[in-house]
Design a protein around this motif. Structure first.
Motif, PDB file in Angstrom:
ATOM      1  N   ALA A  13      39.278  34.845  33.437  1.00 46.39           N
ATOM      2  CA  ALA A  13      40.441  34.412  32.670  1.00 46.39           C
ATOM      3  C   ALA A  13      41.582  33.949  33.564  1.00 46.39           C
ATOM      4  O   ALA A  13      42.446  33.177  33.134  1.00 46.39           O
ATOM      5  CB  ALA A  13      40.923  35.548  31.760  1.00 46.39           C
ATOM      6  N   ASP A  14      41.602  34.406  34.839  1.00 52.26           N
ATOM      7  CA  ASP A  14      42.687  34.029  35.751  1.00 52.26           C
ATOM      8  C   ASP A  14      42.440  32.710  36.479  1.00 52.26           C
ATOM      9  O   ASP A  14      43.197  32.337  37.371  1.00 52.26           O
ATOM     10  CB  ASP A  14      42.953  35.151  36.761  1.00 52.26           C
ATOM     11  CG  ASP A  14      41.751  35.442  37.669  1.00 52.26           C
ATOM     12  OD1 ASP A  14      40.759  34.673  37.644  1.00 52.26           O
ATOM     13  OD2 ASP A  14      41.795  36.459  38.399  1.00 52.26           O
ATOM     14  N   GLY A  15      41.364  31.995  36.109  1.00 51.58           N
ATOM     15  CA  GLY A  15      41.092  30.698  36.722  1.00 51.58           C
ATOM     16  C   GLY A  15      40.209  30.751  37.947  1.00 51.58           C
ATOM     17  O   GLY A  15      39.893  29.716  38.533  1.00 51.58           O
ATOM     18  N   GLY A  16      39.791  31.924  38.345  1.00 51.83           N
ATOM     19  CA  GLY A  16      38.846  32.061  39.443  1.00 51.83           C
ATOM     20  C   GLY A  16      37.465  32.391  38.913  1.00 51.83           C
ATOM     21  O   GLY A  16      37.168  32.221  37.727  1.00 51.83           O
ATOM     22  N   TYR A  17      36.619  32.851  39.811  1.00 49.57           N
ATOM     23  CA  TYR A  17      35.269  33.282  39.445  1.00 49.57           C
ATOM     24  C   TYR A  17      35.003  34.664  40.016  1.00 49.57           C
ATOM     25  O   TYR A  17      35.495  35.007  41.095  1.00 49.57           O
ATOM     26  CB  TYR A  17      34.213  32.306  39.995  1.00 49.57           C
ATOM     27  CG  TYR A  17      34.043  31.080  39.136  1.00 49.57           C
ATOM     28  CD1 TYR A  17      33.095  31.037  38.121  1.00 49.57           C
ATOM     29  CD2 TYR A  17      34.855  29.960  39.321  1.00 49.57           C
ATOM     30  CE1 TYR A  17      32.957  29.919  37.312  1.00 49.57           C
ATOM     31  CE2 TYR A  17      34.724  28.837  38.517  1.00 49.57           C
ATOM     32  CZ  TYR A  17      33.771  28.821  37.509  1.00 49.57           C
ATOM     33  OH  TYR A  17      33.636  27.725  36.701  1.00 49.57           O
ATOM     34  N   SER A  18      34.244  35.458  39.285  1.00 55.80           N
ATOM     35  CA  SER A  18      33.636  36.657  39.866  1.00 55.80           C
ATOM     36  C   SER A  18      32.310  36.222  40.469  1.00 55.80           C
ATOM     37  O   SER A  18      31.502  35.561  39.805  1.00 55.80           O
ATOM     38  CB  SER A  18      33.397  37.735  38.805  1.00 55.80           C
ATOM     39  OG  SER A  18      34.601  38.357  38.444  1.00 55.80           O
ATOM     40  N   LEU A  19      32.101  36.568  41.733  1.00 54.33           N
ATOM     41  CA  LEU A  19      30.885  36.196  42.448  1.00 54.33           C
ATOM     42  C   LEU A  19      30.178  37.454  42.937  1.00 54.33           C
ATOM     43  O   LEU A  19      30.825  38.433  43.311  1.00 54.33           O
ATOM     44  CB  LEU A  19      31.214  35.323  43.662  1.00 54.33           C
ATOM     45  CG  LEU A  19      31.908  33.984  43.419  1.00 54.33           C
ATOM     46  CD1 LEU A  19      32.154  33.283  44.760  1.00 54.33           C
ATOM     47  CD2 LEU A  19      31.074  33.087  42.516  1.00 54.33           C
TER      48      LEU A  19
END
Length: 444
Positions: A265-271
């Motif tokens: 939701a913050d514009g990043g990715y969980s990797l």
């Protein structure tokens, strides 16, 4: 960056606990929270005891996938129900939950991957799930990159949510329904009389009850073993990272053998490093070696073996197995906060950069790890214990966050003696001692 849920976080639900309840739920992860919610909504007086903070361990440290795709056939009907429950919870709680049905994609590095996905598809069709295969060109169009992937399995209705936000929100909903949550309150043991539960003993005193539920994640084996209930549960370490904000590749979640990603939701990715994980060798590992041979043969290449767990971990060599009325291991380790495997994280960054050369190596905002409670057949125990009044819901094997609402509803009905609405025979405790063949599920 410190992980968002830590002991530095102020206690939101202080004690002391009430002196009595109908049901005491042990463990404040997603399964414990959702079980408590549905028990309370059914009119039960419920106390949830959490040794540290609600969602402090694996329930907030997972990938944030809410998936039907790839589930064990016995889990899938419960997960289909869970998806409907997530939809309803999202309507009740709003956008903050982070629930979005943006799809899940399993990417195929080799023909054998495609064959495995094809074998699973009949289960999707039997349960009304919209999973389908994608050709190489469709994958490239959806992800905006040319790659080695030969195709994929894709489920448009699968979803994502924000774990360390969602589970505390669900806990607040449970409190509104009447659940009494007490943090910093380890349950040291059960009070048993005439072969049945008559209470639990916490560090803050005894709570009278005639039913208790063990939803203690990686700590369940240790807790149950102190009462003579043996389960072959072990824990594996999974490392995860969050990137800085970056252009959107795909709004959902996807994975291959080398890395997994999920839009945040913050514009990043969980990797995460795909199938890679770490395993600490301890006394429980030796005791359960034979039970785990089938899954080890299937998946040993993705496992990094370590000789010993850090002090205080559930299967550390020095962790007490019996503590009587004294201070328990659960008080000594309020939140299990393992160090991530940075070698795997760096390899994951490199793999991501190879797959998406236009984006390059992702910049990481934070990195963490969690301990996944797993079972030899990669499905949980959801059953009554051989001790009247005790129910077990553990060993979710990395599948717990997404299935949490559905499994919580099932466990609540099990506790109340109601028909759970699903066939739970695959999750029975007795499968490990009645001669049943222990067969790992698809674990896709």
């Amino acid at each position: 960056m410190t992980f968002p849920i830590s002991l530095a976080l102020p206690v939101r639900y202080p004690g002391p606990p009430p002196a009595a309840a109908d049901v005491v739920v042990i463990g404040g992860g997603v399964i414990g929270v959702m079980t408590s919610l549905y028990l309370a909504e059914a009119g039960q007086k419920v106390i949830l005891c959490e040794k540290g903070r609600v969602a402090g361990e694996q329930s907030s440290r997972n990938w944030g996938w809410v998936r039907q795709q790839g589930r064990d056939p016995a889990e899938l009907p419960i997960m289909v129900e869970a998806m409907r429950l997530w939809q309803g919870l999202s309507q009740r709680l709003g956008d903050g939950l982070g629930f979005r049905q943006t799809g899940v994609m399993y990417l195929a590095n080799a023909d054998r991957d495609l064959e495995g996905y094809e074998r699973w598809l009949p289960h999707a069709r039997e349960n009304g799930v919209d999973s389908r295969m994608l050709a190489r060109c469709e994958v490239e169009a959806m992800l905006g990159t040319s790659s080695r992937w030969k195709g994929a399995m894709y489920t448009p209705s699968d979803a994502r949510a924000e774990p360390w936000v969602a589970v505390p929100m669900l806990a607040a909903l449970a409190v509104e329904a009447g659940v009494r949550i007490v943090e910093n309150c380890a349950v040291r043991g059960l009070d048993v009389a005439a072969g049945r539960v008559v209470g639990v003993v916490t560090e803050a005193g005894r709570i009278a009850c005639d039913r208790a539920v063990v939803c203690a994640g990686a700590w369940s084996r240790l807790f149950l073993g102190a009462h003579g209930v043996a389960i072959p549960q072990l824990s594996v370490l999974s490392s995860v990272a969050a990137t800085e904000p970056m252009p959107e590749i795909y709004p959902g979640a996807a994975a291959d053998d080398d890395f997994a990603f999920r839009r945040r939701a913050d514009g990043g990715y969980s990797l995460a490093p795909g199938s890679g994980h770490d395993f600490f060798i301890g006394r429980d590992a030796f005791a359960s070696f034979g039970a785990y041979l089938p899954v080890l043969k299937k998946d040993y290449r993705s496992t990094a073996f370590r000789l010993a767990a850090p002090a205080g971990f559930p299967d550390a060599w020095g962790t007490k197995r019996q503590w009587g009325d004294g201070v328990s291991p659960f008080e000594a380790m309020r939140i299990l906060n393992p160090a991530p495997n940075m070698t795997l994280i760096r390899r994951m960054q490199d793999a991501f950069a190879r797959a998406f050369p236009a984006l390059g190596r992702p910049k990481l905002k934070t990195v963490w790890a969690g301990m996944i409670d797993t079972m030899p057949d990669v499905v949980p125990i959801v059953d009554h214990a051989p001790l009247a009044g005790l129910t077990i819901a553990t060993g979710m094997s990395g599948h717990g966050f997404g299935i949490g609402p559905g499994m919580g509803r099932v466990v609540a009905d099990l506790v109340m003696g109601r028909a759970p609405g699903h066939d739970l025979s695959r999750f029975r405790l007795a499968r490990f001692r009645d001669g049943s063949k222990i067969a790992p599920g698809p674990a896709l």
